[in-house]
Design a protein around this motif. Structure first.
Motif, short mmCIF file in Angstrom:
data_model
loop_
_atom_site.label_atom_id
_atom_site.label_comp_id
_atom_site.label_asym_id
_atom_site.label_seq_id
_atom_site.Cartn_x
_atom_site.Cartn_y
_atom_site.Cartn_z
N GLU A 59 24.51 31.51 -0.06
CA GLU A 59 23.65 31.51 1.21
C GLU A 59 22.87 30.02 1.24
N VAL A 60 23.22 29.79 2.96
CA VAL A 60 22.73 28.70 3.17
C VAL A 60 21.90 28.63 4.54
N HIS A 61 20.51 28.60 4.64
CA HIS A 61 19.80 28.62 5.59
C HIS A 61 19.87 27.51 6.57
N PRO A 62 19.46 27.70 7.95
CA PRO A 62 19.69 26.56 8.72
C PRO A 62 18.61 25.57 8.50
N PHE A 63 19.13 24.25 8.38
CA PHE A 63 18.24 22.98 8.33
C PHE A 63 17.28 22.85 9.56
N VAL A 64 17.92 23.18 10.74
CA VAL A 64 17.04 23.01 11.97
C VAL A 64 17.95 23.68 12.98
N ASP A 65 17.31 24.22 13.77
CA ASP A 65 17.86 25.03 15.14
C ASP A 65 17.30 24.15 16.44
N THR A 108 19.64 12.27 7.70
CA THR A 108 19.02 13.04 8.90
C THR A 108 20.14 13.32 9.91
N VAL A 109 19.66 14.18 11.00
CA VAL A 109 20.42 14.76 11.90
C VAL A 109 20.26 14.04 13.04
N TRP A 110 21.35 13.82 13.84
CA TRP A 110 21.36 12.99 15.05
C TRP A 110 22.28 13.47 15.97
N PHE A 130 16.39 14.29 13.85
CA PHE A 130 15.29 14.99 13.00
C PHE A 130 15.73 15.00 11.53
N ALA A 131 14.53 14.85 10.84
CA ALA A 131 14.44 14.68 9.32
C ALA A 131 13.74 15.60 8.49
N ASP A 132 13.63 15.67 7.30
CA ASP A 132 13.20 16.49 6.46
C ASP A 132 11.51 16.47 6.71
N GLY A 133 10.89 17.73 6.84
CA GLY A 133 9.40 17.86 6.81
C GLY A 133 9.06 17.34 8.19
N TRP A 134 9.83 17.50 9.15
CA TRP A 134 9.47 17.17 10.56
C TRP A 134 9.21 18.71 11.28
N ASP A 135 8.29 18.55 12.12
CA ASP A 135 7.99 19.79 12.94
C ASP A 135 8.91 19.72 14.20
N THR A 136 8.95 18.61 14.78
CA THR A 136 9.54 18.26 16.11
C THR A 136 10.76 17.39 16.07
N TRP A 137 11.42 17.25 16.92
CA TRP A 137 12.73 16.01 17.01
C TRP A 137 11.99 14.89 17.78
N GLU A 138 12.37 13.52 17.00
CA GLU A 138 12.28 12.33 17.70
C GLU A 138 13.22 12.11 18.65
N ARG A 139 12.89 11.72 19.86
CA ARG A 139 13.65 11.74 20.94
C ARG A 139 13.49 10.42 21.96
N PHE A 140 14.46 10.06 22.65
CA PHE A 140 14.47 8.99 23.69
C PHE A 140 15.61 9.19 24.50
N THR A 141 15.41 8.83 25.94
CA THR A 141 16.22 9.15 26.95
C THR A 141 16.91 7.62 27.22
N LEU A 142 18.38 7.64 27.46
CA LEU A 142 19.20 6.75 27.75
C LEU A 142 19.03 6.32 29.09
N PRO A 143 19.23 5.37 29.64
CA PRO A 143 19.44 4.67 31.09
C PRO A 143 20.42 5.91 32.08
N ARG A 144 19.87 6.02 33.03
CA ARG A 144 20.72 7.18 33.93
C ARG A 144 22.19 6.52 33.88
N GLU A 145 22.39 5.33 34.05
CA GLU A 145 23.84 4.38 34.03
C GLU A 145 24.48 4.24 32.65
N ALA A 146 23.95 4.93 31.86
CA ALA A 146 24.67 4.76 30.49
C ALA A 146 26.04 5.52 30.31
#
Length: 307
Positions: free
Chosen positions: A8-14, A34-36, A51-67
């Motif tokens: 049995e393995v529970h989800p690490f993050v959804d 950690t998950v990317w 996302f990493a252990d013990g975090w409640d929310t995702w760390e995030r950043f947006t790429l330039p539109r032309e990426a």
């Protein structure tokens, strides 16, 4: 393999809330487990999620539109993020497409690199090594690569190590011929494993030491998790979700010995059906829809010993 072990393995993050209906374009696991994820932003700049252990929310950043579009995401030292496209066109002897971009945590493009065409996987280490494996088109040549010497594919060896600036690093010679690197596991700065077509050997490489090669009975796996004593193969030609556990030293000899077929179940008792699997050291990571799980080899071995 006659024995079957249910674990049995529970989800690490959804990631459902973070994705908000968007599709993941790329997934990765850092050397720290950690998950990317890279999320499609539907006409806006794509978004990198972390996302990493013990975090409640995702760390995030947006790429330039032309990426550009990217297939792989990995962390680099200094909070930099490496994004890589699997395809790369040869333009001239002195110019090739730059299919890898490095971004700051704020989404600023810092530099562009060329890592070659036909990339099967990318895994980085905490000290900034960038290991790149290649599938057959990256080894043999396509998109202008191949032919005369100046067009030799960057990935002709099947596995190449770069630094964080995209410069190829010297290292141990790959001990087997790789036509297509099916699975890569950069376990640490000092240990890298791979599994490749056509004969599907399992190979461990360590700096300054002779590589260790095991002949494998598994065909078509696309993920490997490893420990000092065991290997877990994920996937295969017959079943993309199958998991098979082997000992590395069967009865005192360097050969793979079958231990058990592993069936991972979630908290409801339903078997996981991951569409993506990745091994990082002794950890197996998987994703099914928006849910990400991870399981350590230690847990599998303890349960195998107890049953």
């Amino acid at each position: 393999m006659k024995r079957t072990l249910h674990v049995e393995v529970h989800p690490f993050v959804d990631a459902a809330d973070a994705l908000a209906g968007r599709k993941p374009k790329a997934r990765g696991v850092g050397s720290d487990n950690t998950v990317w994820w890279l999320a499609d932003a539907e006409g806006e700049g794509d978004e990198v999620l972390h996302f990493a252990d013990g975090w409640d929310t995702w760390e995030r950043f947006t790429l330039p539109r032309e990426a550009a579009d990217f297939d792989y995401v990995q962390p680099l030292p200094g909070d930099e993020v490496l994004l890589v496209n699997a395809r790369c066109r040869y333009l001239s002897e002195k110019q090739h497409e730059r299919n890898a971009h490095v971004y700051s945590p704020e989404g600023t493009l810092l530099r562009e690199l060329t890592l070659g065409d036909g990339i099967a996987d990318v895994q980085t280490t905490s000290d900034g090594q960038v290991w790149v494996s290649y599938f057959d088109e990256g080894v043999i040549g396509n998109r202008g690569w191949g032919g005369n010497g100046s067009r030799s594919p960057i990935g002709s060896d099947g596995l190449v190590r770069f630094d964080a600036l995209g410069q190829r690093l010297p290292g141990e010679q790959v001990p087997v011929d790789i036509v297509d690197c099916y699975a890569l596991n950069v376990a640490s700065e000092q240990e890298t494993w791979f599994y490749s077509y056509t004969d599907f050997p399992l190979v461990r490489m360590r700096p300054g030491q002779r590589s260790t090669v095991w002949q494998s009975p598994v065909r078509g796996a696309h993920a490997i998790a490893v420990s000092d004593t065991h290997v877990l193969f994920g996937g295969g030609y017959d079943d993309a979700c199958q998991l098979q556990l082997f000992t590395l030293y069967d009865r005192g000899h360097q050969r793979l010995g079958p231990v058990a077929r592993i069936v991972l179940t979630d908290e409801t008792g339903r078997a996981w059906q991951p569409s993506w699997l990745k091994g990082r050291g002794p950890w197996l990571h998987g994703a099914e829809g928006t849910r990400h799980f991870r399981v350590p080899m230690e847990q599998l071995l303890a349960q195998a010993a107890a049953t």
